[in-house]
Design a protein around this motif. Structure first.
Motif, PDB file in Angstrom:
ATOM      1  N   GLN A 185      -0.463  -0.841  -3.739  1.00  0.00           N
ATOM      2  CA  GLN A 185      -0.785  -1.912  -3.376  1.00  0.00           C
ATOM      3  C   GLN A 185      -0.626  -2.570  -2.109  1.00  0.00           C
ATOM      4  OE1 GLN A 185      -0.057  -4.488  -6.935  1.00  0.00           O
ATOM      5  NE2 GLN A 185      -1.788  -3.648  -8.186  1.00  0.00           N
ATOM      6  N   ALA A 186      -0.637  -1.794  -1.052  1.00  0.00           N
ATOM      7  CA  ALA A 186       0.014  -2.227   0.115  1.00  0.00           C
ATOM      8  C   ALA A 186      -1.135  -2.755   0.792  1.00  0.00           C
ATOM      9  CB  ALA A 186       0.448  -0.844   1.124  1.00  0.00           C
ATOM     10  N   ALA A 187      -0.519  -3.342   2.120  1.00  0.00           N
ATOM     11  CA  ALA A 187      -1.840  -4.212   2.976  1.00  0.00           C
ATOM     12  C   ALA A 187      -3.272  -3.273   3.092  1.00  0.00           C
ATOM     13  CB  ALA A 187      -1.383  -4.581   4.179  1.00  0.00           C
ATOM     14  N   ALA A 188      -4.110  -3.910   3.156  1.00  0.00           N
ATOM     15  CA  ALA A 188      -5.514  -3.288   3.114  1.00  0.00           C
ATOM     16  C   ALA A 188      -5.279  -2.543   4.543  1.00  0.00           C
ATOM     17  CB  ALA A 188      -6.522  -4.550   3.325  1.00  0.00           C
ATOM     18  N   SER A 189      -4.983  -3.129   5.724  1.00  0.00           N
ATOM     19  CA  SER A 189      -4.702  -2.505   6.820  1.00  0.00           C
ATOM     20  C   SER A 189      -4.302  -1.195   6.905  1.00  0.00           C
ATOM     21  CB  SER A 189      -4.108  -3.305   7.913  1.00  0.00           C
ATOM     22  OG  SER A 189      -2.631  -3.650   7.636  1.00  0.00           O
ATOM     23  N   VAL A 190      -3.289  -1.084   5.883  1.00  0.00           N
ATOM     24  CA  VAL A 190      -2.523   0.238   5.837  1.00  0.00           C
ATOM     25  C   VAL A 190      -3.753   1.390   5.180  1.00  0.00           C
ATOM     26  CG1 VAL A 190      -0.820   1.831   4.697  1.00  0.00           C
ATOM     27  CG2 VAL A 190      -0.503  -0.667   5.760  1.00  0.00           C
ATOM     28  N   LEU A 191      -4.418   0.801   4.118  1.00  0.00           N
ATOM     29  CA  LEU A 191      -5.283   1.621   3.380  1.00  0.00           C
ATOM     30  C   LEU A 191      -6.339   2.127   4.371  1.00  0.00           C
ATOM     31  CD1 LEU A 191      -6.396   3.060   0.974  1.00  0.00           C
ATOM     32  CD2 LEU A 191      -7.476   0.853   0.495  1.00  0.00           C
ATOM     33  N   VAL A 192      -6.691   1.131   5.344  1.00  0.00           N
ATOM     34  CA  VAL A 192      -7.938   1.444   6.324  1.00  0.00           C
ATOM     35  C   VAL A 192      -7.370   2.501   7.218  1.00  0.00           C
ATOM     36  CG1 VAL A 192      -9.467   0.488   8.129  1.00  0.00           C
ATOM     37  CG2 VAL A 192      -9.033  -0.904   6.104  1.00  0.00           C
ATOM     38  N   GLY A 193      -6.260   2.464   7.698  1.00  0.00           N
ATOM     39  CA  GLY A 193      -5.580   3.148   8.757  1.00  0.00           C
ATOM     40  C   GLY A 193      -5.755   4.839   7.899  1.00  0.00           C
ATOM     41  N   HIS A 194      -5.172   5.018   7.071  1.00  0.00           N
ATOM     42  CA  HIS A 194      -5.284   6.189   6.343  1.00  0.00           C
ATOM     43  C   HIS A 194      -6.791   6.695   6.169  1.00  0.00           C
ATOM     44  CE1 HIS A 194      -0.801   6.322   5.978  1.00  0.00           C
ATOM     45  NE2 HIS A 194      -1.057   5.369   5.092  1.00  0.00           N
ATOM     46  N   VAL A 195      -7.621   5.979   5.674  1.00  0.00           N
ATOM     47  CA  VAL A 195      -8.944   6.486   5.401  1.00  0.00           C
ATOM     48  C   VAL A 195      -9.667   6.739   6.849  1.00  0.00           C
ATOM     49  CG1 VAL A 195     -11.394   5.567   4.835  1.00  0.00           C
ATOM     50  CG2 VAL A 195      -9.552   4.786   3.388  1.00  0.00           C
ATOM     51  N   LEU A 196      -9.554   5.810   8.099  1.00  0.00           N
ATOM     52  CA  LEU A 196      -9.955   6.268   9.312  1.00  0.00           C
ATOM     53  C   LEU A 196      -9.320   7.439   9.827  1.00  0.00           C
ATOM     54  CD1 LEU A 196     -10.060   2.825  10.808  1.00  0.00           C
ATOM     55  CD2 LEU A 196     -12.219   4.019  10.138  1.00  0.00           C
ATOM     56  N   GLY A 197      -7.926   7.579   9.335  1.00  0.00           N
ATOM     57  CA  GLY A 197      -7.184   8.796   9.766  1.00  0.00           C
ATOM     58  C   GLY A 197      -7.783  10.246   9.249  1.00  0.00           C
TER      59      GLY A 197
END
Length: 219
Positions: A185-197
């Motif tokens: 349940q980390a920040a949404a920005s972290v998840l977005v970063g991994h998805v885009l990566g």
């Protein structure tokens, strides 16, 4: 006669353990993720087709991610790979500068900016509001880092000395991080970063396979 019954841990505990072990797996994997790329460049004595800007922006991104997580007292498994990747990128940049015969001014400029960037943060006492803001932008930074390499590949219709193994490992690491990030349940920005990566590394992986040199037919 006593029978010892073995049972699995409760689902929540099992999930937590899985996430933790997967996190450490990514950290240990990061120890070698860029090694194939380093070996390929060293053996070829060439960095043909590798975009300098890609690895320079990656270095900044890994620095921000590591500093942010460290000062939030997050477990090492959550950011350890950033440190290892940072060191490997630094070594790779030295090799790229050398084999591409990069002009001294082109080398000194980003190095000076990087030193000023880290030095300013240190003098300011590593302000969390600044680190948090910068960390929120790392998703865009890592995407931006991949763009020069993707564009270079497309223009040259070749991926040069880009390592298939390193790119594939990066892609798998991003997939693993999507799972661990969702569970923690980390920040949404972290998840977005991994998805885009994952998406960007997927494009690089596709380019390597698409532009793979064709074997010459025997006469």
């Amino acid at each position: 006669e006593h029978i010892i019954s073995l049972s699995l841990p409760p689902p929540p505990l099992l999930l937590a353990l899985s996430v933790r072990f997967l996190g450490y797996g990514v950290v240990f994997g990061s120890l070698v993720v860029k090694v194939p790329q380093l070996i390929r460049v060293y053996r070829a004595k060439s960095a043909k087709g590798l975009a300098l800007t890609t690895f320079e922006l990656e270095t900044v991104g890994y620095t921000v991610a590591a500093l942010h997580s460290f000062h939030l007292n997050m477990p090492f498994s959550a950011y350890g790979e950033c440190l290892f990747l940072l060191v490997q990128d630094a070594i790779l940049l030295v090799m790229l500068y050398t084999y591409q015969k990069t002009p001294t001014t082109r080398i000194l400029a980003p190095c000076a900016l990087y030193a000023a960037f880290v030095g300013a943060l240190a003098l300011a006492g590593w302000p969390m509001h600044v680190l948090a803001t910068m960390h929120a932008s790392t998703s865009a930074l890592f995407v931006a880092a991949r763009v020069p390499q993707i564009v270079t590949n497309a223009k040259q219709k070749s991926t040069g000395e880009l390592s298939l193994i390193s790119v594939a490992l990066n892609w798998l690491g991003n997939l693993a991080r999507i799972f661990t990030t969702m569970q923690s349940q980390a920040a949404a920005s972290v998840l977005v970063g991994h998805v885009l990566g994952t998406m960007c590394n997927g494009v690089l992986l596709a380019q390597i396979l698409l532009f793979k040199p064709k074997k010459k037919k025997a006469l």
